[in-house]
Design a protein around this motif. Structure first.
Motif, PDB file in Angstrom:
ATOM      1  N   ASN A   1      47.516  38.855  38.931  1.00  0.00           N
ATOM      2  CA  ASN A   1      48.985  38.866  38.832  1.00  0.00           C
ATOM      3  C   ASN A   1      49.497  40.182  38.262  1.00  0.00           C
ATOM      4  N   ASP A   2      48.742  40.740  37.311  1.00  0.00           N
ATOM      5  CA  ASP A   2      49.137  42.014  36.727  1.00  0.00           C
ATOM      6  C   ASP A   2      49.045  43.133  37.767  1.00  0.00           C
ATOM      7  N   GLU A   3      47.997  43.109  38.577  1.00  0.00           N
ATOM      8  CA  GLU A   3      47.839  44.117  39.626  1.00  0.00           C
ATOM      9  C   GLU A   3      48.940  43.986  40.681  1.00  0.00           C
TER      10      GLU A   3
ATOM     11  N   ASN B   1      51.506  38.466  27.128  1.00  0.00           N
ATOM     12  CA  ASN B   1      50.066  38.626  27.306  1.00  0.00           C
ATOM     13  C   ASN B   1      49.299  38.075  26.106  1.00  0.00           C
TER      14      ASN B   1
ATOM     15  N   GLN C   1      58.643  46.112  27.747  1.00  0.00           N
ATOM     16  CA  GLN C   1      57.300  46.363  27.238  1.00  0.00           C
ATOM     17  C   GLN C   1      56.958  45.376  26.125  1.00  0.00           C
TER      18      GLN C   1
ATOM     19  N   ARG D   1      51.905  42.701  40.215  1.00  0.00           N
ATOM     20  CA  ARG D   1      53.163  43.122  39.600  1.00  0.00           C
ATOM     21  C   ARG D   1      53.286  44.647  39.603  1.00  0.00           C
ATOM     22  N   GLN D   2      52.218  45.323  39.209  1.00  0.00           N
ATOM     23  CA  GLN D   2      52.254  46.780  39.178  1.00  0.00           C
ATOM     24  C   GLN D   2      52.408  47.360  40.584  1.00  0.00           C
TER      25      GLN D   2
ATOM     26  N   ASP E   1      56.496  41.832  27.689  1.00  0.00           N
ATOM     27  CA  ASP E   1      55.212  41.746  28.405  1.00  0.00           C
ATOM     28  C   ASP E   1      54.058  41.631  27.407  1.00  0.00           C
TER      29      ASP E   1
ATOM     30  N   ARG F   1      39.443  40.062  42.187  1.00  0.00           N
ATOM     31  CA  ARG F   1      39.460  39.886  40.734  1.00  0.00           C
ATOM     32  C   ARG F   1      38.530  38.747  40.307  1.00  0.00           C
TER      33      ARG F   1
ATOM     34  N   GLN G   1      43.833  41.328  21.969  1.00  0.00           N
ATOM     35  CA  GLN G   1      45.055  41.001  22.708  1.00  0.00           C
ATOM     36  C   GLN G   1      45.937  40.049  21.917  1.00  0.00           C
TER      37      GLN G   1
ATOM     38  N   TYR H   1      45.064  36.127  35.875  1.00  0.00           N
ATOM     39  CA  TYR H   1      45.885  36.994  35.031  1.00  0.00           C
ATOM     40  C   TYR H   1      45.787  38.452  35.496  1.00  0.00           C
ATOM     41  N   LEU H   2      44.577  38.912  35.725  1.00  0.00           N
ATOM     42  CA  LEU H   2      44.359  40.286  36.174  1.00  0.00           C
ATOM     43  C   LEU H   2      44.982  40.523  37.551  1.00  0.00           C
TER      44      LEU H   2
END
Length: 300
Positions: free
Chosen positions: A202-204, A174, A167, A206-207, A170, A120, A139, A199-200
């Protein structure tokens, strides 16, 4: 379509309900005890279906007179019951299910997390402040949308409320993050890239962990469903009895384009087990059903 001399038990009981092949210590039947053991094994781990039989097995079965079919079915059924109750089968089944549905990890490894973060960070190096500013603004503005969605929570069905609330949370989180790092677009673009990459990442992560958790739960549910061979056997016996119910052995057929079809068109929609039992005839089918029902009673 009708052939009452096709595989007696193996085509009825051992076949139709649990996908076994008829076992017998006599070579004249064209099969061995190992064959029926494997059919029992496979039958408990796969949905009910009508299996394929070799020509040698079919020939051996065709040689049996109708009055011998019932004896053969009971003999094969007794062998299956004995093998099912054996320590060898129970151990083999337990080990196989545990191997087939192992406990899965639900967390991304530290090594994989490091790889994601590195990828990332590398991916954001070419970003320009002028290109990122409108993205960041969108955002930030989305926060208002998510705040507005909170008023809808009470109208959402209870079973969907938890996911909907997550949702919203989150989305608000964000938006807050982008609001915090927006000034860096003008003061420190390198720090912006660093925080944005994190950030990106951590999001990946998490998913990925959500996917791992879903897979682990699905795997655990399948293990729970199949871990007890007795419960699986009850289900297979029940399926056989349901699918082989009410076979019209007197049904007439006719030839249509080189293939035999039922005169009564409704029978064409019957399941494969029903049709298979029709081809076998009343003696093997009824004997198989009686044996299956008795075994089912003993198991409950």
């Amino acid at each position: 379509m009708k052939n009452r001399s096709v595989p007696f038990l193996l085509c009825a009981f051992c076949v139709a309900f649990l996908n076994f092949t008829f076992n017998d210590e006599f070579e004249e039947y064209g099969i061995s005890q190992k064959d029926i053991q494997n059919r029992l094994w496979n039958g408990l781990q796969n949905p009910l279906n009508v299996p394929y039989f070799s020509s040698s097995v079919k020939s051996a079965c065709r040689s049996l007179a109708p009055d011998a079919q019932a004896i053969a079915i009971k003999k094969a059924g007794t062998f299956m019951k004995t093998y099912f109750s054996s320590e060898d089968f129970q151990k083999r089944y337990s080990e196989s299910i545990a191997k087939r549905y192992p406990k899965l990890e639900t967390a991304v490894s530290e090594q994989r997390k490091a790889e994601i973060r590195a990828n990332r960070l590398k991916g954001v190096q070419g970003l320009q402040a002028k290109d990122m500013e409108p993205v960041v603004d969108i955002q930030i503005q989305s926060a208002e949308t998510f705040v507005g969605m909170e008023s809808m929570l009470s109208s959402i069905p209870a079973e969907q409320r938890t996911d909907f609330k997550k949702q919203i949370e989150d989305g608000k989180r964000n938006a807050a993050f982008f609001k915090k790092i927006k000034p860096l677009l003008k003061t420190n673009m390198e720090e912006f890239k660093k925080q944005y990459a994190e950030y990106l990442a951590n999001d990946e992560i998490r998913q990925s962990e959500e996917t791992l958790a879903r897979n682990a739960k699905s795997n655990a549910d399948e293990f729970e469903k199949l871990k007890d061979p007795k419960k699986v056997l009850v289900a297979r016996l029940t399926d056989f009895l349901n699918q082989s119910k009410g076979v019209d052995f007197a049904a007439q057929t006719k030839e249509v384009n080189g293939r035999k079809k039922f005169v009564n068109g409704a029978y064409e929609g019957k399941n494969d087990v029903w049709k298979f039992c029709y081809r076998m005839g009343a003696t093997p089918t009824n004997t198989a059903r009686a044996f299956a029902q008795q075994w089912l009673t003993e198991l409950k």
